[in-house]
Motif scaffolding. Structure first.
Motif, PDB file in Angstrom:
ATOM      1  N   ARG A  40      -8.639 -34.773 -43.752  1.00  0.00           N
ATOM      2  CA  ARG A  40      -8.685 -33.433 -43.165  1.00  0.00           C
ATOM      3  C   ARG A  40      -8.410 -33.513 -41.670  1.00  0.00           C
ATOM      4  NH1 ARG A  40     -14.118 -33.019 -41.002  1.00  0.00           N
ATOM      5  NH2 ARG A  40     -15.299 -34.825 -41.675  1.00  0.00           N
ATOM      6  N   ARG A 179     -14.461 -18.527 -32.189  1.00  0.00           N
ATOM      7  CA  ARG A 179     -13.634 -19.281 -33.123  1.00  0.00           C
ATOM      8  C   ARG A 179     -12.499 -19.925 -32.331  1.00  0.00           C
ATOM      9  NH1 ARG A 179     -17.676 -18.148 -35.016  1.00  0.00           N
ATOM     10  NH2 ARG A 179     -18.141 -16.975 -36.925  1.00  0.00           N
ATOM     11  N   ASP A 242     -12.176 -13.164 -36.503  1.00  0.00           N
ATOM     12  CA  ASP A 242     -12.280 -13.903 -37.755  1.00  0.00           C
ATOM     13  C   ASP A 242     -10.923 -14.538 -38.041  1.00  0.00           C
ATOM     14  OD1 ASP A 242     -14.926 -13.187 -38.167  1.00  0.00           O
ATOM     15  OD2 ASP A 242     -14.379 -11.342 -39.228  1.00  0.00           O
ATOM     16  N   PRO A 244      -8.117 -16.766 -40.510  1.00  0.00           N
ATOM     17  CA  PRO A 244      -7.746 -17.223 -41.854  1.00  0.00           C
ATOM     18  C   PRO A 244      -7.784 -18.747 -41.919  1.00  0.00           C
ATOM     19  CG  PRO A 244      -5.788 -16.596 -40.618  1.00  0.00           C
ATOM     20  CD  PRO A 244      -6.963 -16.246 -39.754  1.00  0.00           C
ATOM     21  N   GLU A 245      -7.855 -19.288 -43.110  1.00  0.00           N
ATOM     22  CA  GLU A 245      -7.868 -20.738 -43.298  1.00  0.00           C
ATOM     23  C   GLU A 245      -6.465 -21.303 -43.447  1.00  0.00           C
ATOM     24  OE1 GLU A 245     -10.368 -22.943 -43.251  1.00  0.00           O
ATOM     25  OE2 GLU A 245     -11.867 -21.422 -42.774  1.00  0.00           O
ATOM     26  N   ASP A 246      -5.566 -20.566 -44.071  1.00  0.00           N
ATOM     27  CA  ASP A 246      -4.213 -21.049 -44.312  1.00  0.00           C
ATOM     28  C   ASP A 246      -3.498 -21.300 -42.989  1.00  0.00           C
ATOM     29  OD1 ASP A 246      -1.766 -21.309 -46.201  1.00  0.00           O
ATOM     30  OD2 ASP A 246      -1.124 -19.851 -44.676  1.00  0.00           O
ATOM     31  N   LEU A 250      -2.755 -18.686 -40.038  1.00  0.00           N
ATOM     32  CA  LEU A 250      -3.483 -18.946 -38.798  1.00  0.00           C
ATOM     33  C   LEU A 250      -2.515 -18.994 -37.614  1.00  0.00           C
ATOM     34  CD1 LEU A 250      -6.350 -19.624 -37.760  1.00  0.00           C
ATOM     35  CD2 LEU A 250      -5.776 -22.032 -38.081  1.00  0.00           C
ATOM     36  N   PHE A 278      -5.119 -25.556 -37.351  1.00  0.00           N
ATOM     37  CA  PHE A 278      -6.345 -25.399 -38.141  1.00  0.00           C
ATOM     38  C   PHE A 278      -7.435 -24.719 -37.306  1.00  0.00           C
ATOM     39  CE2 PHE A 278      -6.877 -29.482 -36.049  1.00  0.00           C
ATOM     40  CZ  PHE A 278      -8.225 -29.532 -35.722  1.00  0.00           C
ATOM     41  N   PRO A 279      -8.429 -24.088 -37.968  1.00  0.00           N
ATOM     42  CA  PRO A 279      -9.481 -23.365 -37.263  1.00  0.00           C
ATOM     43  C   PRO A 279     -10.793 -24.146 -37.231  1.00  0.00           C
ATOM     44  CG  PRO A 279      -9.449 -22.644 -39.527  1.00  0.00           C
ATOM     45  CD  PRO A 279      -8.435 -23.774 -39.416  1.00  0.00           C
ATOM     46  N   THR A 281     -15.141 -23.228 -36.301  1.00  0.00           N
ATOM     47  CA  THR A 281     -16.201 -22.349 -35.814  1.00  0.00           C
ATOM     48  C   THR A 281     -16.929 -23.086 -34.707  1.00  0.00           C
ATOM     49  OG1 THR A 281     -16.469 -21.260 -37.946  1.00  0.00           O
ATOM     50  CG2 THR A 281     -18.344 -21.172 -36.445  1.00  0.00           C
TER      51      THR A 281
END
Length: 373
Positions: A40, A179, A242, A244-246, A250, A278-279, A281
């Motif tokens: 990852r 974020r 907020d 997105p994960e994709d 993103l 990638f994101p 938090t």
């Protein structure tokens, strides 16, 4: 005594501790939940300061330390630049020359992790879920129902630590409400070499800095398995949105945030390697008082999570690793008792680590208004 230390977590702090223990002849087993070291996104460029450099110098063998330095970034401008989102320079902080024994630098996170993995007994796919302290040792409990016994268990399993509550029940991790979108873009000949922050409207900030290795990995005869890495510009877009994960979504979201910014700033995001976006938090922790010490202890984000602002999180984890290495090595040599040595480590760690948490929180507030104190 002949000691066996179990490290829960194969991030930078846990691996640095394992290298230090191995260098001191102490048996160590690293239990890492990920099935492989490259499963990852782990981030990109990491600033290494005096504390981080001194810690790496202590825990790594001379050959690995030289490799860390050889793969670190070339020296850039020693300044911090702040712009508005139109590209206008707001202020510049010139940093004093660095003349210490270990230079300030920056590294590619994955390269440093591969250096830290060299020669270590790491059991991938081993997620620690709990611990049982026993009369003559401690047992790490794994998700698959198995266990590993040792003399000390160190929680180095990050902000979502499964062991934190058993060590310090009062320790809390808080969501800052921020974020962050991380990205990697091509490094160009005329790129700014200083760390730069561009303050945008509506609580958004773009920060970026270059990673330009001193020596291409392909030219180094190291004996260590390192993935080749070209120079790049690391950027991070901090926002309250907020996310997105994709990766593609993103990246589109980040482009939308900066659509009316200065073209040169917008181009940093537009030119990014989309699949590498990638994101995260952004979380932080609260200062916690002493807890009863035992054979279970912690380092890094597992006990003192902090925002990436200020660039002190990884350096504090490395400092923890070096300090705990010294404490446990003294016990192994018979110079001190185990639990008092761990208690002394925890007392010193709490003081500097939570100062670092507060420093990073202040840095985050300076970048994006509205961050909780």
């Amino acid at each position: 005594m002949s000691m066996h230390v179990i490290v829960a977590g194969g991030g930078i702090g846990g691996l640095a501790l394992a290298q230090g223990l191995r260098r001191n002849g102490i048996e160590v087993t690293v239990l890492e939940r990920d099935p492989s070291p490259a499963i990852r996104g782990q981030g990109y460029r990491i600033h290494i300061d005096d504390n981080g450099g001194a810690a790496l110098n202590q825990v790594l063998t001379p050959g690995l330390f030289d490799l860390y330095q050889a793969t670190s970034t070339k020296a850039g401008a020693r300044r911090i630049v702040t712009l508005d989102h139109h590209g206008t320079e707001l202020h510049v902080i010139d940093l004093p020359p660095h003349d210490g024994p270990v230079r300030h630098t920056a590294v590619n996170r994955q390269t440093l992790r591969q250096i830290l993995l060299d020669g270590l007994p790491v059991r991938f796919g081993s997620r620690v879920t709990g611990a049982e302290e026993r009369e003559d040792g401690i047992r790490a409990l794994l998700a698959d129902g198995s266990h590993v016994d040792g003399d000390v268990l160190v929680a180095a399993d990050g902000v979502g630590s499964a062991l934190r509550a058993a060590i310090a029940p009062a320790a809390e991790v808080a969501d800052t409400g921020l974020r962050c979108v991380y990205g990697r873009s091509p490094l160009r000949a005329n790129e700014r070499t200083a760390f730069t922050a561009a303050l945008g409207p509506a609580g958004s900030t773009l920060v970026f800095a270059a990673y330009d290795p001193r020596h291409p990995i392909a030219e180094l005869d190291t004996g260590v398995a390192l993935d080749p890495v070209d120079g790049y510009l690391m950027w991070a877009l901090i926002t309250t949105d907020d996310l997105p994960e994709d990766a593609a979504e993103l990246h589109r979201h980040a482009l939308d945030v900066v659509r009316d910014w200065d073209p040169a700033l917008r181009d940093i995001v537009a030119s990014a390697e989309v699949g590498a976006t990638f994101p995260i938090t952004i979380r932080t922790s609260t200062r916690v008082g002493p807890w009863p010490s035992g054979r279970l202890t912690a380092l890094g984000d597992a006990i003192h999570a902090m925002s990436p602002a200020g660039g002190v999180g990884a350096n504090t984890a490395l400092r923890d690793a070096a300090l705990l290495t010294r404490a446990l090595a003294a016990v192994d040599r018979g110079e001190s008792e185990l639990v008092p040595a761990i208690a002394a480590y925890e007392e010193e760690m709490r003081e500097y680590a939570f100062e670092a948490v507060e420093t990073s929180a202040a840095a985050a507030r300076s970048l994006v208004p509205g961050v909780p104190s």
